[in-house]
Design a protein around this motif. Structure first.
Motif, PDB file in Angstrom:
ATOM      1  N   ASP A 363       0.800  -6.867  -9.748  1.00  0.00           N
ATOM      2  CA  ASP A 363       1.886  -7.103  -8.804  1.00  0.00           C
ATOM      3  C   ASP A 363       1.570  -6.415  -7.472  1.00  0.00           C
ATOM      4  O   ASP A 363       0.512  -5.793  -7.311  1.00  0.00           O
ATOM      5  CB  ASP A 363       3.218  -6.603  -9.376  1.00  0.00           C
ATOM      6  N   PHE A 364       2.476  -6.532  -6.531  1.00  0.00           N
ATOM      7  CA  PHE A 364       2.276  -5.977  -5.190  1.00  0.00           C
ATOM      8  C   PHE A 364       1.965  -4.486  -5.236  1.00  0.00           C
ATOM      9  O   PHE A 364       1.006  -4.019  -4.606  1.00  0.00           O
ATOM     10  CB  PHE A 364       3.528  -6.228  -4.341  1.00  0.00           C
ATOM     11  N   ALA A 365       2.779  -3.728  -5.968  1.00  0.00           N
ATOM     12  CA  ALA A 365       2.633  -2.270  -5.978  1.00  0.00           C
ATOM     13  C   ALA A 365       1.277  -1.835  -6.522  1.00  0.00           C
ATOM     14  O   ALA A 365       0.632  -0.933  -5.968  1.00  0.00           O
ATOM     15  CB  ALA A 365       3.764  -1.638  -6.788  1.00  0.00           C
ATOM     16  N   CYS A 366       0.845  -2.467  -7.603  1.00  0.00           N
ATOM     17  CA  CYS A 366      -0.446  -2.096  -8.206  1.00  0.00           C
ATOM     18  C   CYS A 366      -1.610  -2.469  -7.293  1.00  0.00           C
ATOM     19  O   CYS A 366      -2.585  -1.715  -7.179  1.00  0.00           O
ATOM     20  CB  CYS A 366      -0.601  -2.759  -9.566  1.00  0.00           C
ATOM     21  N   ASN A 367      -1.517  -3.611  -6.650  1.00  0.00           N
ATOM     22  CA  ASN A 367      -2.578  -4.010  -5.728  1.00  0.00           C
ATOM     23  C   ASN A 367      -2.618  -3.101  -4.498  1.00  0.00           C
ATOM     24  O   ASN A 367      -3.690  -2.768  -3.998  1.00  0.00           O
ATOM     25  CB  ASN A 367      -2.393  -5.469  -5.303  1.00  0.00           C
ATOM     26  N   MET A 368      -1.448  -2.711  -4.040  1.00  0.00           N
ATOM     27  CA  MET A 368      -1.400  -1.780  -2.915  1.00  0.00           C
ATOM     28  C   MET A 368      -2.083  -0.463  -3.291  1.00  0.00           C
ATOM     29  O   MET A 368      -2.844   0.108  -2.502  1.00  0.00           O
ATOM     30  CB  MET A 368       0.048  -1.508  -2.513  1.00  0.00           C
ATOM     31  N   LYS A 369      -1.838  -0.008  -4.495  1.00  0.00           N
ATOM     32  CA  LYS A 369      -2.436   1.250  -4.946  1.00  0.00           C
ATOM     33  C   LYS A 369      -3.957   1.140  -4.995  1.00  0.00           C
ATOM     34  O   LYS A 369      -4.670   2.074  -4.598  1.00  0.00           O
ATOM     35  CB  LYS A 369      -1.886   1.635  -6.316  1.00  0.00           C
ATOM     36  N   ILE A 370      -4.462   0.023  -5.473  1.00  0.00           N
ATOM     37  CA  ILE A 370      -5.908  -0.173  -5.540  1.00  0.00           C
ATOM     38  C   ILE A 370      -6.518  -0.118  -4.138  1.00  0.00           C
ATOM     39  O   ILE A 370      -7.530   0.545  -3.897  1.00  0.00           O
ATOM     40  CB  ILE A 370      -6.246  -1.522  -6.208  1.00  0.00           C
ATOM     41  N   LEU A 371      -5.892  -0.797  -3.197  1.00  0.00           N
ATOM     42  CA  LEU A 371      -6.467  -0.916  -1.864  1.00  0.00           C
ATOM     43  C   LEU A 371      -6.288   0.353  -1.032  1.00  0.00           C
ATOM     44  O   LEU A 371      -7.099   0.649  -0.159  1.00  0.00           O
ATOM     45  CB  LEU A 371      -5.841  -2.114  -1.136  1.00  0.00           C
ATOM     46  N   GLN A 372      -5.228   1.113  -1.285  1.00  0.00           N
ATOM     47  CA  GLN A 372      -5.032   2.354  -0.548  1.00  0.00           C
ATOM     48  C   GLN A 372      -5.737   3.545  -1.201  1.00  0.00           C
ATOM     49  O   GLN A 372      -5.975   4.555  -0.550  1.00  0.00           O
ATOM     50  CB  GLN A 372      -3.546   2.667  -0.412  1.00  0.00           C
ATOM     51  N   ASN A 373      -6.045   3.420  -2.480  1.00  0.00           N
ATOM     52  CA  ASN A 373      -6.786   4.461  -3.206  1.00  0.00           C
ATOM     53  C   ASN A 373      -7.910   3.779  -3.963  1.00  0.00           C
ATOM     54  O   ASN A 373      -7.849   3.612  -5.186  1.00  0.00           O
ATOM     55  CB  ASN A 373      -5.864   5.210  -4.182  1.00  0.00           C
ATOM     56  N   TYR A 374      -8.928   3.375  -3.237  1.00  0.00           N
ATOM     57  CA  TYR A 374      -9.944   2.515  -3.828  1.00  0.00           C
ATOM     58  C   TYR A 374     -10.624   3.201  -5.014  1.00  0.00           C
ATOM     59  O   TYR A 374     -11.025   4.370  -4.925  1.00  0.00           O
ATOM     60  CB  TYR A 374     -10.985   2.123  -2.783  1.00  0.00           C
ATOM     61  N   PRO A 375     -10.760   2.500  -6.140  1.00  0.00           N
ATOM     62  CA  PRO A 375     -11.333   3.107  -7.353  1.00  0.00           C
ATOM     63  C   PRO A 375     -12.787   3.532  -7.133  1.00  0.00           C
ATOM     64  O   PRO A 375     -13.491   2.968  -6.288  1.00  0.00           O
ATOM     65  CB  PRO A 375     -11.254   1.975  -8.390  1.00  0.00           C
ATOM     66  N   PRO A 376     -13.261   4.515  -7.897  1.00  0.00           N
ATOM     67  CA  PRO A 376     -14.671   4.932  -7.796  1.00  0.00           C
ATOM     68  C   PRO A 376     -15.595   3.742  -8.055  1.00  0.00           C
ATOM     69  O   PRO A 376     -15.327   2.903  -8.919  1.00  0.00           O
ATOM     70  CB  PRO A 376     -14.802   5.983  -8.900  1.00  0.00           C
ATOM     71  N   VAL A 377     -16.662   3.675  -7.267  1.00  0.00           N
ATOM     72  CA  VAL A 377     -17.579   2.546  -7.380  1.00  0.00           C
ATOM     73  C   VAL A 377     -18.974   3.014  -7.000  1.00  0.00           C
ATOM     74  O   VAL A 377     -19.137   3.966  -6.227  1.00  0.00           O
ATOM     75  CB  VAL A 377     -17.127   1.392  -6.448  1.00  0.00           C
TER      76      VAL A 377
END
Length: 407
Positions: A363-377
């Protein structure tokens, strides 16, 4: 190991020519520049147009630029510090701290302190994932530490009165540029070192203060500390003692050059211009639409606007999305790209595409979290994906039929 030694030899061959072939330097650095023997620092000085391509001019250029920076330190840091310590040095009644004339030396001094207060707050939290910036430099500025009459910059502002959330960046609906990133988890600010020594963050503070003084129209904008940090770290870690000793001056000039290219990102009135950050965000989303229509449409339907996440990505050249060693590796490629910001767009696009499977379900909130706190890569995998996008500019990997996908 043999392949790596061969790669080092390639760098040495290119960097030892009388006239540097900048295209070859770009090609080599695009795949990552080695730290050994100061190769990365040298390459960055070439890619940021600090050093001329004619190597016979290097010594003269360095001597001239370093002397010029020393003059800036004397004029903008040392002399005003003596003024505050001893007064104006004459008996004119209009040269006193309470003089309301904004053109007086004291008026300028107090106005500078407003800018310095923000710089001081920001540099005390620079790159908290490593200890480097709170450690002492082996080459503190002798003009300052050896003169008891010179007040250090951080003593000109009362840091304890500053609020950690006191500054916002208006425009495009964006507030704090440093918000929501995993690297700013520290709660303690760096502390000054005893008299006679300087921490690296104090050196960065001086560079940024001088930059602000030389650019009064733009001055200092929050986030510039994140741009200068990787450059200073790279130069101050050079294995060559002479280059380390002059890391402050060299960093200043490279920062000047880089800011000359990205300064429009930091000027609010240019947000919607062709060179501003608004246009860059439009380019990013257009690129995502071209390469992954379904993901682009998912973000569109969710009203997850690029201002919410890519403003910081683009303005700060991804310096807050990864730990410092990874940022430096990414910058090898960004600086090496002749159309630097074109590749930045591709890297940012790759960041979204690599998270598409989860983002298509979120959903919006989870996607926002991914993009504002990008996962380790693994940044090497990320850069490979970005290069793949470059090599397939017309490829749209997904079906474009379901344009009214619901959230």
């Amino acid at each position: 190991m043999a392949a790596y030694k061969a790669r080092l030899q390639e760098f040495d061959t290119v960097l030892s020519q009388g006239v540097i072939d900048i295209k070859k330097v770009r090609k080599l650095c695009f795949s990552g520049a080695p730290d050994e023997a100061g190769r990365r620092a040298l390459c960055w000085k070439l890619l940021l147009h600090y050093l001329p391509l004619d190597t016979s001019q290097w010594n003269d250029t360095l001597n001239k630029k370093r002397a010029q920076y020393r003059h800036f330190v004397e004029e903008m840091v040392v002399e005003p510090a003596r003024l505050s310590k001893n007064g104006s040095g004459n008996n004119h009644v209009d040269d006193h701290p309470l003089n309301p004339n904004p053109d007086s030396p004291w008026g300028s001094y107090f106005k500078d302190n407003e800018v310095l207060a923000q710089i001081d707050k920001d540099v005390r939290r620079l790159c908290p994932d490593i200890m480097f910036f709170q450690r002492g430099t082996e080459f503190p500025c002798k003009l300052i530490v050896d003169d008891p009459e010179v007040e250090r910059l951080h003593r000109r502002v009362t840091h304890s009165s500053l609020s950690a959330s006191s500054v916002t960046r208006k425009g495009l609906g964006i507030t704090k540029m440093e918000s929501s990133n995993r690297r700013s988890t520290t709660t303690e600010d760096y502390h000054p070192l005893p008299p006679g020594s300087e921490a690296h963050w104090e050196v960065v503070e001086r560079i940024l203060f001088i930059y602000a003084k030389l650019n009064p129209g733009q001055s200092y904008v929050q986030g510039m500390n994140e741009i200068i940090g990787p450059i200073y770290f790279t130069f101050a870690s050079d294995s060559n003692v002479s280059h380390r000793e002059n890391a402050e001056a060299d960093c200043f000039w490279c920062f000047i050059s880089l800011m000359g290219e990205i300064r429009d990102f930091f000027i609010r009135t240019l947000d919607e211009s062709e060179s501003g950050i608004g246009a860059m965000m439009e380019r990013l989303m257009s690129n995502l639409k071209q390469h992954d229509y379904q993901l682009w449409n998912r973000l569109r339907v969710q009203e997850l606007r690029p201002q919410f996440f890519s403003f910081r990505w683009l303005t700060l050249l991804l310096s807050q999305e990864f730990d410092l060693p990874d940022v430096i590796r990414v910058w090898d490629s960004l600086f090496a790209d002749a159309n630097r910001f074109t590749y930045l767009i591709q890297v940012c696009t790759a960041m979204m595409v690599m998270q598409r499977d989860v983002m298509m379900q979120n959903d919006f909130a989870c996607n926002m979290k991914i993009l504002q706190n990008y996962p380790p890569v693994d940044v090497q995998v990320l850069l490979s994906k970005a290069t793949e996008l470059v090599e397939n500019p017309g490829e749209n990997c997904c079906d474009t039929t379901n344009t009214e996908e619901s959230s």
